[in-house]
Design an enzyme around this catalytic site. Structure first.
Site, short mmCIF file in Angstrom:
data_model
loop_
_atom_site.label_atom_id
_atom_site.label_comp_id
_atom_site.label_asym_id
_atom_site.label_seq_id
_atom_site.Cartn_x
_atom_site.Cartn_y
_atom_site.Cartn_z
N CYS A 273 0.85 -1.21 0.00
CA CYS A 273 0.00 0.00 0.00
C CYS A 273 0.88 1.25 0.00
O CYS A 273 1.23 1.77 1.06
CB CYS A 273 -0.92 -0.02 1.22
N GLN A 274 1.22 1.74 -1.17
CA GLN A 274 2.05 2.94 -1.25
C GLN A 274 1.39 4.15 -0.58
O GLN A 274 2.06 4.94 0.09
CB GLN A 274 2.40 3.26 -2.70
N PRO A 275 0.07 4.34 -0.74
CA PRO A 275 -0.56 5.46 -0.04
C PRO A 275 -0.37 5.42 1.47
O PRO A 275 -0.34 6.48 2.12
CB PRO A 275 -2.05 5.33 -0.41
N CYS A 276 -0.21 4.23 2.03
CA CYS A 276 0.02 4.12 3.47
C CYS A 276 1.37 4.71 3.86
O CYS A 276 1.49 5.38 4.90
CB CYS A 276 -0.05 2.66 3.91
N TRP A 277 2.38 4.51 3.03
CA TRP A 277 3.70 5.08 3.31
C TRP A 277 3.70 6.59 3.01
O TRP A 277 4.38 7.36 3.69
CB TRP A 277 4.76 4.36 2.49
#
Length: 246
Positions: A128-132
């Site tokens: 989950c790139q949006p999480c990072w």
């Protein structure tokens, strides 16, 4: 009239049979006409019935959607514009204790933050790139977090600590991220009830744990149908300011 053997008759047997035959033919014709009329009407009534059923279903669906929107509005509450709810354990209850491997090495316990206000951020992990991006946004708003009374931020996800450490290095992030590979902590907080991957991963949940270890605020943003995986820190702080319990 005809005369036979001195007797008067009104109609010959042949004429009578002809008339009876004609009568039966007329009756059969009338029945055929009625059958045709009935058969021509049946499809009309059938179509009308289907349309009524479709209309009723559509109305019920609209009512359901409206009730869902009303529930979402109630859940959102704080005014950030991001739909969220508050799961369990909720506000006013003791935050479940944990000790997990940390991205920077060693282990970190919730008890290490006793006397501080710590913001727990449960997130989906490496996939989950949006999480990072969310963690990066939190780091860029550290002063705003401090002004809101948040002393520390700790993220929890289900990936191995070594892979988390590599991701943190790649993204140039410094936040403490903890590894919960068997989801023991995630399940204790029911944070895995709001993700796109079912209960296999966490969603996008924030919990503010107070100085005494009690949950002061909770917002689960990752649930169906929106599956929010990123929201600006300022928006999150808007909900925190509105919904936080002393």
């Amino acid at each position: 009239m005809s005369k036979t053997s001195g007797k008067t008759t009104n109609q010959s047997p042949v004429g009578k049979r002809v008339r009876q035959t004609q009568t039966r033919q007329h009756q059969q014709a009338n029945r055929s006409i009625r059958d045709v009329r009935d058969s021509s009407h049946r499809p009309v009534w059938t179509i009308a019935g289907v349309l009524v059923v479709v209309l009723v279903v559509a109305v019920l669906y609209l009512i359901y959607q409206n009730s869902q929107r009303n529930q979402a509005t109630t859940a959102t509450g704080g005014g950030s514009g991001f739909r969220h709810t508050a799961g369990q354990p909720g506000v006013g209850t003791a935050a479940p204790a944990f000790t997990l491997a940390a991205s920077e090495g060693g282990q970190v316990s919730l008890a290490d933050f006793r006397g501080k206000s710590v913001l727990l951020y449960f997130q989906e992990g490496l996939s989950c790139q949006p999480c990072w991006d969310q963690i990066k946004d939190l780091e860029q708003n550290q002063q705003a977090l401090k002004n809101a009374g948040v002393d520390a931020v700790v993220s929890i996800t289900t990936d191995p600590a070594t892979l988390i450490a590599q991701k943190m290095a790649d993204e140039k992030l410094s936040t403490t991220v903890l590894s919960d590979p068997d989801l023991a902590v995630s399940r204790a907080y029911h944070a895995n009830s709001y993700g796109m991957m079912g209960d296999m991963r966490d969603g996008h949940s924030f919990l503010l744990v107070g100085l005494d270890g009690t949950i002061r605020w909770r917002a689960d943003y990752g649930g169906s149908p929106d599956y929010t995986m990123f929201l600006p820190t300022q928006k999150m702080l808007t909900d925190l300011a509105t919904e936080r319990k002393p």
